[in-house]
Write an enzyme that holds these catalytic residues in place. Structure first.
Site: not given
Length: 328
Positions: A117, A141, A145
């Site tokens: 991402s 998040y 990643k």
């Protein structure tokens, strides 16, 4: 040639599955259906329901299907929610990736495309970002990643002298939109396109969070890329890995210029034929003016390019969402 797609019953994963099949590669779907949908898996495609945290099931699936590689799409993808659910986010995205890597090692599978991402960049001070832009994620998040990328890098170093050294690449992208198949659409309750579509279908007026940003029309600018183009890049990366060709550790799948939220709203009104004037609310804390990425490196190696206009992004996404209602 068989490739395992973790998260292959989700919006992005299901498009990758179709792109693999269309390219002559046999996809195998592995998904726990926590956010995916069994009916997103095409007829005739092998589907194993299970958690990526189940190392033995992942290993068995890789061996049973003689997988040449893994496209790892499965994960918890909600950046805003991750702030309130960090432990869940880390379990799915960090421990999940570690488990997939261990299962690959157990099964002598050495090719990995990681669906990463652009959240790994956080809120960069300059735009557009490149692969050399510092990675400073600002959410659990984004952090998860980036840690996933570190795990993959370290496993590649650890296996470099082995009989099956890990070959890998990570694909970083922002907002994936549209549809390449009327039976597959974005069902996320947190993404702009499905939020706006649901509001229109329910007779509500969409909202813009702030119009006083330092951009041309005052609304923030983001990268939006069509899901068909994202899926195609994953397939080219898989082909390149399987052929033993050179590949970079990470690629940005970016649009270079981006689109503003108001541009999206205007396009939605025009394409759907539903006239509305978006309400304007307050800014969301921490939202930067502009985040877009270049795709130059991916264009060089992965045949990456934006093949769809904003009208096509909206039209295909809207048609797929409407088709879901028509089929019950």
């Amino acid at each position: 040639m068989n490739w395992l797609v973790t998260g292959g019953a989700g919006y992005i994963g299901a498009h990758i599955v179709r792109a693999l099949r269309d390219d002559g590669i046999t996809p195998v779907v592995f998904d726990d259906l926590s956010s995916g949908h069994a009916d997103f898996v095409p007829p005739g495609v092998a589907f194993v329901r299970g958690s990526i945290l189940d190392r033995h099931l992942v290993s068995a699936t890789l061996r049973d299907h003689r997988a040449a590689g893994v496209i790892h799409v499965a994960g918890f993808k909600y950046a805003g929610v991750s702030v309130h659910r960090p432990l869940h986010t880390y379990a799915q995205n960090v421990e999940g990736t570690r488990t997939v890597l261990q299962a690959m090692a157990d099964s002598d599978v050495s090719n990995l495309v990681f669906s990463s991402s652009a959240a790994v960049y956080g809120t960069p001070e300059t735009a557009p970002v490149t692969e050399e832009t510092p990675t400073l994620p600002t959410s659990p998040y984004g952090e998860s990643k980036l840690i996933g990328e570190w795990l993959i890098r370290d496993q590649a170093v650890a296996t470099a002298a082995s009989a099956a050294p890990l070959r890998h690449t990570s694909l970083r992208y922002f907002n994936v939109v549209g549809s390449a198949d009327p039976t597959v659409y974005d069902t996320s309750p947190h993404n702009l396109f499905p939020i706006v579509f649901e509001q229109l279908l329910n007779g509500q007026t969409p909202r813009i969070n702030g119009d006083d940003y330092d951009t041309a029309d005052g609304t923030n600018v983001r990268d939006y890329v069509h899901v068909r183009d994202i899926a195609a890049a994953h397939v080219v990366a898989a082909r390149r890995l399987a052929a033993g060709g050179p590949i970079a550790p990470a690629y940005n799948l970016g649009s270079q210029n981006g689109l503003s939220v108001r541009e999206i709203m205007d396009t939605v009104a025009r394409v759907t034929g539903i006239a509305f004037t978006a309400e304007v609310g307050l800014r969301r804390a921490g939202d930067p003016d502009r985040i877009v990425a270049t795709g130059d490196l991916a264009a060089r190696d992965l045949e990456w390019r934006n093949r769809h206009t904003v009208d096509e992004m909206v039209r295909t996404g809207w048609e797929a969402r409407r088709a879901a209602d028509a089929h019950g």
